[in-house]
Scaffold this motif. Structure first.
Motif, PDB file in Angstrom:
ATOM      1  N   THR A  81      19.320  15.566  46.802  1.00 34.16           N
ATOM      2  CA  THR A  81      18.804  14.764  45.693  1.00 34.16           C
ATOM      3  C   THR A  81      19.609  13.505  45.391  1.00 34.16           C
ATOM      4  N   LEU A 100      11.454  11.236  41.864  1.00 35.42           N
ATOM      5  CA  LEU A 100      11.402  12.698  41.733  1.00 35.42           C
ATOM      6  C   LEU A 100      12.469  13.250  40.789  1.00 35.42           C
ATOM      7  N   GLN A 103      11.547  15.829  38.091  1.00 35.40           N
ATOM      8  CA  GLN A 103      11.186  17.138  38.637  1.00 35.40           C
ATOM      9  C   GLN A 103      12.405  17.871  39.181  1.00 35.40           C
ATOM     10  N   ILE A 104      13.350  17.130  39.743  1.00 37.35           N
ATOM     11  CA  ILE A 104      14.522  17.742  40.361  1.00 37.35           C
ATOM     12  C   ILE A 104      15.341  18.530  39.354  1.00 37.35           C
ATOM     13  N   LEU A 362      11.304  25.246  41.356  1.00 37.72           N
ATOM     14  CA  LEU A 362      11.875  24.451  42.444  1.00 37.72           C
ATOM     15  C   LEU A 362      10.960  24.382  43.676  1.00 37.72           C
ATOM     16  N   VAL A 365       9.375  20.973  44.091  1.00 37.14           N
ATOM     17  CA  VAL A 365      10.435  19.978  44.292  1.00 37.14           C
ATOM     18  C   VAL A 365      10.887  19.991  45.744  1.00 37.14           C
ATOM     19  N   GLN A 368       8.314  18.445  48.029  1.00 43.13           N
ATOM     20  CA  GLN A 368       8.269  16.982  47.937  1.00 43.13           C
ATOM     21  C   GLN A 368       9.459  16.343  48.650  1.00 43.13           C
TER      22      GLN A 368
END
Length: 387
Positions: A81, A100, A103-104, A362, A365, A368
């Motif tokens: 990330t 993202l 969402q992470i 998760l 995530v 993605q």
């Protein structure tokens, strides 16, 4: 844990059957290596084996990591990330990761998690069942069951490759492939250094000849040096390397690692050092595993202009010249810094993580991020092919 005629054992120390399972495997999976270098792996270390009809079929080594601030190379949250990860992505991937971030979530939401990787940062199953779908399926399904019972957030096979049967089984069990970097291996055909040079581009050949000429004019020489009398100098240079790349430095720890390597793998170690008279300016330490050299430790007097070209002399050119003497046909240069390695003849193989989210929040995530990193790897591959 027993089911479907398979029995899974999770051990806090190497089980008796590990030596047999790892007999044909890489150095990094050997018990002696893990015992010697295992301190590089954070978390609670576990040895996993699976057997059928009382016969051992597979093994894996890993650890449960519960520290969100764990060292970056074993911190799945940071590796996947961070836009400032040690494994650099391009601008497109960075922008998508930024989108993202909400969402992470926080790092704490990703821990505890289970990471499979050996000291040396490779991941692969060992044992006679390493290509057998039924054995691999049993191992992975039982690992997932174990992880769910332990309420882990993720399971990651880290520094693995996207490899045939193994990949098929992992995909079928809900793991996502997330490429992170490339492993660089230099395969050597029989012949002298000039033959190696002819395999490179014309600009690279000119560059190498110019750099080697400048080293000769400075009176520098690179040669194989014994480990024992030079350990203190190597510890100093190794610490300089760690400082250069922003890592914590502990001379006591580094000295202990050199001593352990000497005691356990002395005959397998080859050190190329560049000296000016009696001063060691830089070194690269290789460990031999059958016909493979692993470039393992390096260091240099980075503030000394005399050391400018010594890294590639120690790490590429002299080893290429002398590989045949040691029966070496492949030199493994590990991960990252792939452009410099590719230009010097290395073959690149994508390396990443096979990741399964056990925490429902998760799951999207990870999917993605997998898409972002897979698209990045395609762009990298195209760049290499066109470059």
């Amino acid at each position: 844990m027993t089911a479907g005629n398979y029995t899974l054992k999770v051990n806090s120390a190497a089980p008796d059957e590990w030596s047999q399972l790892s007999e044909q495997a890489s150095l990094f999976a050997q018990k002696m290596w893990i015992d010697t270098m295992g301190e590089r792996i954070e978390g609670k270390k576990l040895w996993w084996t699976i057997s059928r009809a009382e016969k051992s079929r597979l093994g894996l080594f890993g650890s449960v990591v519960d520290n969100p601030n764990a060292y970056e190379l074993q911190n799945v949250h940071t590796l996947l990330t961070s836009t400032n990860s040690v494994f650099k992505a391009d601008k497109i991937a960075h922008e998508m990761l930024i989108q993202l971030q909400e969402q992470i979530g926080s790092a704490e939401e990703w821990f505890p998690n289970l990471i499979f990787t050996y000291p040396g940062y490779e991941c692969f199953p060992i044992g006679p069942g390493y290509r057998e779908k039924a054995d691999l399926e049993a191992l992975i399904s039982k690992v997932v069951d174990w992880g769910q019972k332990q309420e882990l957030k993720l399971i990651t096979l880290l520094y693995a490759e996207e490899d045939g049967v193994w990949s098929e089984v992992l995909t079928r069990n809900g793991f996502s492939w997330v490429p992170l970097t490339h492993c660089s291996n230099l395969y050597l055909s029989e012949g002298n250094f000039e033959i190696y040079l002819q395999s490179l581009t014309h600009p690279m050949r000119k560059k190498i000849r110019r750099e080697r000429k400048q080293m000769r004019e400075l009176g520098l020489r690179t040669e194989v040096i014994p480990l024992e009398p030079w350990i203190e100098e190597m510890v100093h240079l190794r610490c300089a390397n760690k400082r250069k790349y922003g890592h914590e430095v502990d001379q006591v720890v580094e000295r202990r690692r050199f001593e352990r390597l000497k005691d356990m793998f002395g005959e397998q170690i080859t050190v190329f050092g560049c000296k000016d008279g009696d001063q060691l300016l830089s070194f690269t330490l290789f460990i031999r595993d059958r016909d493979i050299w692993h470039a393992f430790f390096t260091g240099s007097e980075y503030d000394d202009p005399r050391a400018k070209f010594t890294y590639f002399e120690n790490t590429f050119y002299q080893p290429v010249e002398q590989a045949a003497v040691y029966g070496v046909t492949c030199i493994s240069y590990g991960h990252a810094a792939t452009d410099a390695k590719r230009r010097r003849g290395c073959r690149l193989t994508p390396v990443g993580g096979w990741i399964k989210a056990l925490c429902p929040t998760l799951i999207p995530v990870i999917r993605q991020i997998a898409i972002v990193r897979c698209e990045w790897e395609k762009r990298e591959r195209s760049r290499y092919m066109n470059g």
